[in-house]
Write an enzyme that holds these catalytic residues in place. Structure first.
Site, PDB file in Angstrom:
ATOM      1  N   LYS A   1     -10.317   8.464   2.990  1.00 36.27           N
ATOM      2  CA  LYS A   1      -8.997   8.155   2.425  1.00 36.27           C
ATOM      3  C   LYS A   1      -8.326   7.144   3.342  1.00 36.27           C
ATOM      4  O   LYS A   1      -8.357   7.296   4.563  1.00 36.27           O
ATOM      5  CB  LYS A   1      -8.151   9.420   2.335  1.00 36.27           C
ATOM      6  N   LYS A  32       7.227   3.950   4.380  1.00 34.30           N
ATOM      7  CA  LYS A  32       6.536   4.296   3.139  1.00 34.30           C
ATOM      8  C   LYS A  32       5.084   3.890   3.292  1.00 34.30           C
ATOM      9  O   LYS A  32       4.779   2.839   3.851  1.00 34.30           O
ATOM     10  CB  LYS A  32       7.151   3.578   1.935  1.00 34.30           C
ATOM     11  N   GLU A  33       4.205   4.756   2.799  1.00 37.04           N
ATOM     12  CA  GLU A  33       2.778   4.458   2.833  1.00 37.04           C
ATOM     13  C   GLU A  33       2.203   4.578   1.433  1.00 37.04           C
ATOM     14  O   GLU A  33       2.689   5.359   0.615  1.00 37.04           O
ATOM     15  CB  GLU A  33       2.038   5.376   3.811  1.00 37.04           C
ATOM     16  N   TYR A  42      12.092   6.081   9.051  1.00 36.70           N
ATOM     17  CA  TYR A  42      11.174   6.389   7.954  1.00 36.70           C
ATOM     18  C   TYR A  42      10.190   5.229   7.774  1.00 36.70           C
ATOM     19  O   TYR A  42      10.359   4.156   8.340  1.00 36.70           O
ATOM     20  CB  TYR A  42      11.936   6.585   6.633  1.00 36.70           C
TER      21      TYR A  42
END
Length: 157
Positions: A79, A66-67, A64
């Site tokens: 974006k 996280k962003e 995994y």
């Protein structure tokens, strides 16, 4: 060691339609089950500061990451997200940023019925881990572009 890679694709939908998908949490719904197992909102509502936990399919190199959404520019349809935990950061990277830019298609003679979606990876890897820069690839972004293009063009018909 700093580097960039980019990928772009023409979408047969107006840029506003592509931006509606790429600028919101809707993108996570479209990608879940295709390029990743799950995408969970840790914090936020899709604006700057939103944090997502992306759980990858087995065999993709990371369990995994996280962003965090660091830029959501509606006017210019840009974006940016940065990895803030796991993923490339575990391989000695200081920075791993993905930018989505949606532009009008300059070759579109019908006016507004197609756009170009460009994705760019910017990364900075610590010198002692410079060999890990070889793990950076546009392949996952190409998959994201193919999936989103198909989704948008189907929903436009």
């Amino acid at each position: 060691m700093f580097g960039t890679l980019s990928e772009e694709k023409e979408f047969k939908v107006p840029s506003s339609k592509a931006w509606e998908l790429f600028s919101t949490l809707e993108l996570a719904k479209v990608l879940t089950g295709k390029v990743c197992e799950a995408i969970d909102v840790v914090e936020g509502d899709g604006g700057v500061g939103t944090i997502l936990k992306i759980t990858l399919k087995p065999g993709l190199g990371f369990e995994y990451y996280k962003e965090k959404f660091t830029k959501v520019d509606k006017e210019n349809k840009i974006k940016e997200v940065e990895v803030v935990e796991g993923g490339f950061l575990d391989l000695g990277f200081n920075l791993y940023r993905i930018r989505f830019e949606i532009k009008e298609d300059p070759s579109d003679k019908t006016g507004g019925s197609s756009c170009i979606v460009k994705t760019t990876i910017e990364y900075d890897v610590k010198e002692e881990f410079a060999a890990n820069a070889s793990f950076v690839s546009t392949e996952p972004l190409a998959a994201v572009l193919s999936i989103t293009k198909e989704h948008l063009e189907k929903s436009a018909n």
